[in-house]
Scaffold this motif. Structure first.
Motif, PDB file in Angstrom:
ATOM      1  N   THR A  65       0.903  -1.380   0.128  1.00 21.24           N
ATOM      2  CA  THR A  65       0.088  -0.230  -0.072  1.00 21.24           C
ATOM      3  C   THR A  65       1.070   1.339  -0.083  1.00 21.24           C
ATOM      4  O   THR A  65       1.724   1.264   0.763  1.00 21.24           O
ATOM      5  N   VAL A  66       0.437   2.196  -0.850  1.00 19.28           N
ATOM      6  CA  VAL A  66       1.227   3.615  -0.747  1.00 19.28           C
ATOM      7  C   VAL A  66       0.014   4.307  -0.626  1.00 19.28           C
ATOM      8  O   VAL A  66      -1.059   4.173  -1.272  1.00 19.28           O
ATOM      9  N   GLN A  67      -0.035   5.410   0.314  1.00 20.45           N
ATOM     10  CA  GLN A  67      -0.867   6.811   0.351  1.00 20.45           C
ATOM     11  C   GLN A  67      -0.327   8.038   0.698  1.00 20.45           C
ATOM     12  O   GLN A  67       0.866   8.002   1.425  1.00 20.45           O
ATOM     13  N   TRP A  68      -0.990   8.879   0.033  1.00 20.46           N
ATOM     14  CA  TRP A  68      -0.469  10.391   0.398  1.00 20.46           C
ATOM     15  C   TRP A  68      -1.060  10.755   1.702  1.00 20.46           C
ATOM     16  O   TRP A  68      -2.059  10.382   1.956  1.00 20.46           O
ATOM     17  N   TYR A  69      -0.202  11.752   2.415  1.00 14.62           N
ATOM     18  CA  TYR A  69      -0.739  12.370   3.684  1.00 14.62           C
ATOM     19  C   TYR A  69      -2.079  13.141   2.840  1.00 14.62           C
ATOM     20  O   TYR A  69      -1.676  13.930   1.881  1.00 14.62           O
ATOM     21  N   PRO A  70      -3.392  12.963   3.443  1.00 16.45           N
ATOM     22  CA  PRO A  70      -4.422  13.540   2.760  1.00 16.45           C
ATOM     23  C   PRO A  70      -4.270  15.072   2.730  1.00 16.45           C
ATOM     24  O   PRO A  70      -4.940  15.719   1.686  1.00 16.45           O
ATOM     25  N   HIS A  71      -3.568  15.731   3.454  1.00 22.27           N
ATOM     26  CA  HIS A  71      -3.751  17.223   3.449  1.00 22.27           C
ATOM     27  C   HIS A  71      -2.662  18.067   2.804  1.00 22.27           C
ATOM     28  O   HIS A  71      -2.536  19.272   2.986  1.00 22.27           O
ATOM     29  N   ASP A  72      -1.581  17.190   2.463  1.00 18.12           N
ATOM     30  CA  ASP A  72      -0.461  18.026   2.003  1.00 18.12           C
ATOM     31  C   ASP A  72       0.686  16.857   1.272  1.00 18.12           C
ATOM     32  O   ASP A  72       0.943  15.715   1.700  1.00 18.12           O
ATOM     33  N   THR A  73       1.075  17.449   0.310  1.00 19.51           N
ATOM     34  CA  THR A  73       1.865  16.472  -0.693  1.00 19.51           C
ATOM     35  C   THR A  73       3.447  16.239  -0.275  1.00 19.51           C
ATOM     36  O   THR A  73       4.163  15.648  -0.819  1.00 19.51           O
ATOM     37  N   THR A 127       7.141  -3.493   7.861  1.00 16.51           N
ATOM     38  CA  THR A 127       7.248  -2.036   8.244  1.00 16.51           C
ATOM     39  C   THR A 127       6.207  -1.096   7.513  1.00 16.51           C
ATOM     40  O   THR A 127       5.643  -1.399   6.498  1.00 16.51           O
ATOM     41  N   LEU A 128       5.869  -0.057   8.194  1.00 17.02           N
ATOM     42  CA  LEU A 128       4.933   1.241   7.585  1.00 17.02           C
ATOM     43  C   LEU A 128       6.042   2.359   7.672  1.00 17.02           C
ATOM     44  O   LEU A 128       6.625   2.470   8.720  1.00 17.02           O
ATOM     45  N   LYS A 129       6.289   2.739   6.716  1.00 14.18           N
ATOM     46  CA  LYS A 129       7.360   4.219   6.240  1.00 14.18           C
ATOM     47  C   LYS A 129       6.452   5.183   6.212  1.00 14.18           C
ATOM     48  O   LYS A 129       5.639   5.527   5.326  1.00 14.18           O
ATOM     49  N   ILE A 130       6.814   6.349   6.945  1.00 15.18           N
ATOM     50  CA  ILE A 130       6.584   7.596   6.823  1.00 15.18           C
ATOM     51  C   ILE A 130       7.405   8.639   5.894  1.00 15.18           C
ATOM     52  O   ILE A 130       8.401   8.709   6.475  1.00 15.18           O
ATOM     53  N   TRP A 131       7.341   9.003   4.768  1.00 13.81           N
ATOM     54  CA  TRP A 131       8.262   9.738   3.777  1.00 13.81           C
ATOM     55  C   TRP A 131       8.210  10.945   3.757  1.00 13.81           C
ATOM     56  O   TRP A 131       7.018  11.672   3.680  1.00 13.81           O
ATOM     57  N   ASP A 132       9.208  11.900   3.764  1.00 10.71           N
ATOM     58  CA  ASP A 132       9.381  13.254   3.476  1.00 10.71           C
ATOM     59  C   ASP A 132       9.650  13.199   1.788  1.00 10.71           C
ATOM     60  O   ASP A 132      10.496  12.615   1.379  1.00 10.71           O
ATOM     61  N   THR A 133       8.434  13.659   0.965  1.00 16.33           N
ATOM     62  CA  THR A 133       8.586  13.759  -0.236  1.00 16.33           C
ATOM     63  C   THR A 133       9.916  14.462  -0.655  1.00 16.33           C
ATOM     64  O   THR A 133      10.509  14.279  -1.876  1.00 16.33           O
ATOM     65  N   ASN A 134      10.097  15.577  -0.126  1.00 18.63           N
ATOM     66  CA  ASN A 134      11.057  16.446  -0.867  1.00 18.63           C
ATOM     67  C   ASN A 134      12.410  15.858  -0.677  1.00 18.63           C
ATOM     68  O   ASN A 134      13.250  15.947  -1.674  1.00 18.63           O
ATOM     69  N   THR A 135      12.769  15.013   0.525  1.00 18.21           N
ATOM     70  CA  THR A 135      14.204  14.471   0.615  1.00 18.21           C
ATOM     71  C   THR A 135      14.198  13.034   0.148  1.00 18.21           C
ATOM     72  O   THR A 135      15.215  12.661   0.230  1.00 18.21           O
TER      73      THR A 135
END
Length: 323
Positions: A79-87, A98-106
């Protein structure tokens, strides 16, 4: 538009993945960026916008977390999902537990949650303003709720007897969560209540089990591996390995008894299907072998089969801006 959908001859998506693609998500802020997750652990981020202004174009891959990336998932991304309020943030979960939370810019993980078993599915509420909980379905029968703010797994929802194959927050009520399990059950939870689930959906609407307790309620006669709310949150569509799809009234828990016929489902894991947004009537798009079956949700009619893939379709996503 949905009735006349056909394979687009003018546009495609740059091919980066070298193996199966399990999951797609388009961000809800602009509807412009799409994530994909592959069975080799690779994640790709695409720009769907036509920057060339020509009628035929290829959607470019902006970046990817490839095999050589130090934080790449070791096994299949489910599964991949965008944070709903901010790209600026997206999430991914994998068979590597694992579940990973990614910083899109870095393209670096801001946080990693570890579980005891394979992760089949995770979901963040599209409407929540008062909580930042990520629901996670794993090989364990316990549904985990991870808090994005504190970085810890804050609660556990207990009630299923086998692995949890799909999870989905209601798009209408921010504390309501639906979960589907290999135990043939679909449960609805209010995550503010510690006592247990609100309801266990019953395919017989109580007719068969008046004599026995609520514990007997099953949604399907097999593993339930797919869940999708309608966009207004009033109905919930479920799919099971009994080759059935069912539409439920999400506030009463009633089976609406819409008959979709045989919906072939051989997936050993979570089945990713989707519902249209802003159409009248609304449609369900369901991977069906190497095609996508399109059903009208409220009548059960199979409208068309979208053909074009050469092998099994694993997921589909609806782009609401252009239907």
């Amino acid at each position: 538009r949905v009735l006349s959908l056909e394979l687009n001859k003018d546009r495609d998506v740059e091919r980066i993945h070298g193996s199966g693609i399990n999951t797609l998500d388009i961000e809800p802020v602009e509807g412009r960026y799409m994530l994909s997750g592959g069975s080799d652990g690779v994640i790709v981020l695409y720009d769907l916008e036509n920057l060339s202004r020509k009628p035929s174009y290829t959607c470019k891959a902006l970046c990817s977390v490839g095999r050589s990336h130090p934080d790449v998932h070791r096994f299949s991304v489910e599964t991949v999902q965008w944070y709903p309020h901010d790209t600026g943030v997206f999430t991914s979960s994998s068979f590597d537990k694992t579940l990973k939370i990614w910083d899109t810019n870095t393209l670096q993980p801001a946080d990693v949650f570890h579980f005891e078993g394979t992760v089949y599915s995770h979901h963040m509420s599209p409407v929540a303003t008062k909580h930042c909980l990520i629901a996670v379905g794993t090989k364990s029968p316990k549904v985990q709720l991870c808090d994005l703010k504190s970085g810890s797994c804050s609660h556990i929802l207990q009630g299923h007897r086998q692995e949890v194959l799909a999870v989905s927050w209601s798009p209408r009520h921010e504390y309501i969560l639906a979960t589907a399990s290999a135990d043939s059950r679909v449960k609805l939870w209010d995550v503010r209540r510690a006592s247990g689930c609100l309801t266990t959906l019953d395919q017989h609407n109580g007719e068969k089990s008046k004599a026995s307790s609520e514990a007997a309620n099953t949604a399907h006669n097999g593993r339930v591996n797919g869940l999708c709310y309608t966009n207004d949150g009033l109905h919930l569509l479920t799919i099971g390995t009994d080759d059935r799809m069912r539409l439920w009234n999400s506030s009463t828990g009633e089976n609406t008894l819409v008959n979709y016929g045989k919906v072939c489902n051989e997936s050993r894991k979570g089945l990713k299907f989707t519902i249209s947004c802003g159409c009248n009537p609304e449609f369900a798009f369901v991977p069906y072998g190497s095609t996508i079956a399109v059903y009208t949700i409220f009548t059960g009619e199979l409208i068309t089969m979208l053909r074009g893939h050469y092998s099994t379709v694993d997921c589909c996503v609806f782009q609401p801006n252009f239907q």
